[in-house]
Design an enzyme around this catalytic site. Structure first.
Site, PDB file in Angstrom:
ATOM      1  N   THR A 221       0.851  -1.191   0.000  1.00 50.71           N
ATOM      2  CA  THR A 221       0.000   0.000   0.000  1.00 50.71           C
ATOM      3  C   THR A 221       0.888   1.243   0.000  1.00 50.71           C
ATOM      4  O   THR A 221       1.877   1.308   0.725  1.00 50.71           O
ATOM      5  CB  THR A 221      -0.937   0.015   1.228  1.00 50.71           C
ATOM      6  N   ASP A 254      -4.664  -0.048   8.669  1.00 51.07           N
ATOM      7  CA  ASP A 254      -5.398  -1.040   9.463  1.00 51.07           C
ATOM      8  C   ASP A 254      -6.798  -1.240   8.888  1.00 51.07           C
ATOM      9  O   ASP A 254      -7.307  -2.363   8.816  1.00 51.07           O
ATOM     10  CB  ASP A 254      -5.504  -0.575  10.919  1.00 51.07           C
TER      11      ASP A 254
HETATM   12  O1  RIB Z   1      -1.765   2.104  12.599  1.00 53.38           O
HETATM   13  C1  RIB Z   1      -2.144   3.094  13.510  1.00 53.38           C
HETATM   14  C2  RIB Z   1      -1.917   2.633  14.915  1.00 53.38           C
HETATM   15  O2  RIB Z   1      -0.534   2.466  15.126  1.00 53.38           O
HETATM   16  C3  RIB Z   1      -2.366   3.631  15.960  1.00 53.38           C
HETATM   17  O3  RIB Z   1      -3.681   3.395  16.390  1.00 53.38           O
HETATM   18  C4  RIB Z   1      -1.319   3.477  17.064  1.00 53.38           C
HETATM   19  O4  RIB Z   1      -1.841   3.026  18.262  1.00 53.38           O
HETATM   20  C5  RIB Z   1      -0.264   2.520  16.511  1.00 53.38           C
HETATM   21  O5  RIB Z   1      -0.395   1.260  17.012  1.00 53.38           O
END
Ligand code: RIB
Length: 308
Positions: A221, A254
């Site tokens: 990505t 995520d």
């Molecule tokens: O990918 C973002 C996340 O990375 C955040 O929420 C932070 O907590 C880290 O873990």
């Protein structure tokens, strides 16, 4: 459960300023927010908001931030029964800085995430039976991620690893071979393949290289520069990014992973699943926060229809 997520959860504190501070500098920022974070919990939030029965396994401390984490799970209708309260340590904290372009820098103070061990893999094994996808990240001990990957494979789940944050000594072939799909961003890909991908050609080259060193499938990505992919079967491709007004990219990767898992469990082929996940990730950048910014099913369907 259709989707099982095993790994990290944090309570995030994000501060917004025109730019990121230089070393030794104090900047006057604008505002701040707090909320559920950690790459694992963010992936789980994304999957559940898209409608997939989802269960998360991880650890928090016996403290206020831990209670905030559970309250946030409840608000998302995300099953928190796999979250173990570890009285020995504090809940992990995500310290996040976001600039005016929505770019960020993050330190995760690991806390309870570092305490995840083999007993947590055993706790997750029942949920893995019958799960279609297992999502993993690198914010917990590496050997436990590897063990969870093997348990997921054994149970017949598609194992998707976001290899973030990237360990400075790279990634072992044994890890790549234990998962089905690896999903680094351009910064992590650079650590693993030795160059930073930034467009279709370099993105596909990075994905092909990851496959060459052992990944069955690799998805790289690159934010607004799109997403490239390759498989051990010799296929490769590129998904341009969806244009949105991004204000905060925290958690976009995520959200991509959570959405990818949902799309694959619903039977979409890899290119269509990547398109679905790209839409979800783009939507998440249009608002602040990590888990809270994840896209809903309705939002994704609407943007997909609009771009037909
Ligand atoms: O990918 C973002 C996340 O990375 C955040 O929420 C932070 O907590 C880290 O873990």
């Amino acid at each position: 459960m259709t989707v099982v997520v095993f790994g990290s959860v944090t309570w995030d504190v994000a501060a917004f300023a025109d730019r990121l501070p230089k070393p030794g500098e104090t900047l006057l920022g604008k505002n701040y927010i707090t909320g559920l974070g950690g790459k694992g919990a963010n992936q789980a939030a994304a999957a559940v908001k898209l409608g997939a029965p989802t269960k998360f396994f991880g650890r928090i401390g016996d403290d206020q931030f831990g209670q905030d984490v559970i309250a946030a799970f409840d608000k998302l209708n995300l099953d928190s029964s796999g979250v173990l309260i570890d009285p020995e340590v504090a809940t992990a904290l995500g310290v996040i800085l976001v600039d005016a372009n929505g770019e960020n820098a993050i330190i995760q103070a690991a806390g309870a995430n570092r305490r995840i061990d083999e007993t947590d893999v055993v706790r997750a094994s029942q949920a893995l039976e019958g799960a279609k996808a297992l999502l993993l990240q690198f914010e917990i001990p590496l050997e436990i991620t590897l063990s969870a990957a093997r348990a997921g494979r054994k149970a017949g789940a598609t194992v998707i690893l976001d290899p973030a944050p990237a360990p400075s000594d790279g990634i072992a072939g044994s890890v790549l071979m234990a998962v089905d799909i690896i999903t680094p961003n351009e910064v992590e890909a650079e650590t693993y393949v030795g160059f930073r991908p930034y467009d279709k050609k370099t993105g596909i080259a990075a994905a092909v290289r990851l496959v060459d060193i052992g990944a069955p499938s690799a998805i790289v990505t690159m934010g607004a520069n799109g997403t490239a992919w390759a498989t051990a079967g010799g296929e490769s491709g590129f998904q341009p990014a969806f244009r949105v007004d991004a204000i905060d990219t925290v958690g976009a990767g995520d959200c991509f992973n959570g959405a990818l898992a949902v799309a694959l469990t619903e039977g979409l082929a890899l290119p269509a699943a990547i398109r679905f996940a790209s839409v979800a990730a783009a939507i998440s950048t249009t608002r602040s926060g990590a888990a809270n910014s994840a896209a809903t099913r309705e939002e994704v369907d609407r943007l997909l229809d609009f771009n037909c």
